[in-house]
Design a protein around this motif. Structure first.
Motif, mmCIF file in Angstrom:
data_model
loop_
_atom_site.group_PDB
_atom_site.id
_atom_site.type_symbol
_atom_site.label_atom_id
_atom_site.label_comp_id
_atom_site.label_asym_id
_atom_site.label_seq_id
_atom_site.Cartn_x
_atom_site.Cartn_y
_atom_site.Cartn_z
ATOM 1 N N GLY A 65 0.784 -1.219 0.000
ATOM 2 C CA GLY A 65 0.000 0.000 0.000
ATOM 3 C C GLY A 65 0.815 1.268 0.000
ATOM 4 N N TYR A 66 2.147 1.139 -0.034
ATOM 5 C CA TYR A 66 3.024 2.301 0.078
ATOM 6 C C TYR A 66 4.040 2.331 -1.052
ATOM 7 N N ASP A 67 4.217 3.492 -1.629
ATOM 8 C CA ASP A 67 5.164 3.671 -2.723
ATOM 9 C C ASP A 67 6.538 4.139 -2.252
ATOM 10 N N TYR A 68 6.587 4.808 -1.111
ATOM 11 C CA TYR A 68 7.838 5.427 -0.675
ATOM 12 C C TYR A 68 8.228 4.891 0.700
ATOM 13 N N TRP A 69 9.533 4.625 0.831
ATOM 14 C CA TRP A 69 10.047 4.020 2.060
ATOM 15 C C TRP A 69 11.318 4.729 2.502
ATOM 16 N N GLY A 70 11.508 4.791 3.822
ATOM 17 C CA GLY A 70 12.766 5.268 4.366
ATOM 18 C C GLY A 70 13.774 4.133 4.434
ATOM 19 N N GLN A 71 14.964 4.454 4.968
ATOM 20 C CA GLN A 71 16.048 3.482 5.014
ATOM 21 C C GLN A 71 15.999 2.620 6.274
ATOM 22 N N GLY A 72 15.207 3.023 7.238
ATOM 23 C CA GLY A 72 15.030 2.237 8.452
ATOM 24 C C GLY A 72 15.908 2.696 9.595
ATOM 25 N N THR A 73 15.463 2.410 10.799
ATOM 26 C CA THR A 73 16.236 2.699 12.005
ATOM 27 C C THR A 73 16.106 1.500 12.951
ATOM 28 N N GLN A 74 17.235 1.109 13.537
ATOM 29 C CA GLN A 74 17.267 -0.095 14.365
ATOM 30 C C GLN A 74 16.744 0.202 15.768
ATOM 31 N N VAL A 75 15.850 -0.661 16.233
ATOM 32 C CA VAL A 75 15.382 -0.628 17.621
ATOM 33 C C VAL A 75 15.726 -1.971 18.249
ATOM 34 N N THR A 76 16.456 -1.931 19.349
ATOM 35 C CA THR A 76 16.840 -3.146 20.055
ATOM 36 C C THR A 76 16.372 -3.047 21.500
ATOM 37 N N VAL A 77 15.599 -4.032 21.927
ATOM 38 C CA VAL A 77 15.068 -4.052 23.287
ATOM 39 C C VAL A 77 15.701 -5.224 24.028
ATOM 40 N N SER A 78 16.434 -4.919 25.067
ATOM 41 C CA SER A 78 17.109 -5.968 25.835
ATOM 42 C C SER A 78 16.232 -6.426 26.994
ATOM 43 N N SER A 79 16.379 -7.700 27.332
ATOM 44 C CA SER A 79 15.562 -8.264 28.416
ATOM 45 C C SER A 79 16.249 -8.132 29.768
#
Length: 124
Positions: A110-124
């Motif tokens: 449903g989307y034509d345009y995308w960013g490059q992404g950003t990492q999210v890391t959740v530690s336990s």
């Protein structure tokens, strides 16, 4: 055409919070519906949240409902994803996306345009 740049990712402990931002280029940001997706290693990209052009309508994946909030500031050409009560299973690369249509707001196609992404890391 619109270009998207995400920011705000990082490492956080379980139960913590992060706010992601996605800045869009161009003068027609308010003409685009916006979405957030995420992709964990070895998994397909999945829908997280979406918001309509004015912000009047929002959708959330069941897995984040009640914990994440999508919002937008059309004056700043920016969409946000406030993430609270983070869990290790929220670890992924988060992408923002834009499209003029809101018809397939929960689907990657449903989307034509995308960013490059950003990492999210959740530690336990």
């Amino acid at each position: 055409q619109v270009q998207l740049v995400e920011s705000g990712g990082g490492l956080v402990q379980a139960g913590g919070s992060l706010r992601l931002s996605c800045a869009a280029s161009g003068r027609t940001f308010s003409s685009y519906a916006m979405g957030w997706f995420r992709q964990a290693p070895g998994k397909e990209r999945e829908f997280v949240a979406a918001i309509s052009w004015s912000g009047g309508s929002t959708y959330y994946a069941d897995s984040v409902k009640g914990r994440f909030t999508i919002s937008r500031d059309n004056a700043k050409n920016t969409v946000y994803l406030q993430m609270n009560s983070l869990k290790p299973e929220d670890t992924a690369v988060y992408y923002c996306a834009a499209d003029r249509s809101f018809v397939e707001a929960t689907m990657t196609q449903g989307y034509d345009y995308w960013g490059q992404g950003t990492q999210v890391t959740v530690s336990s």
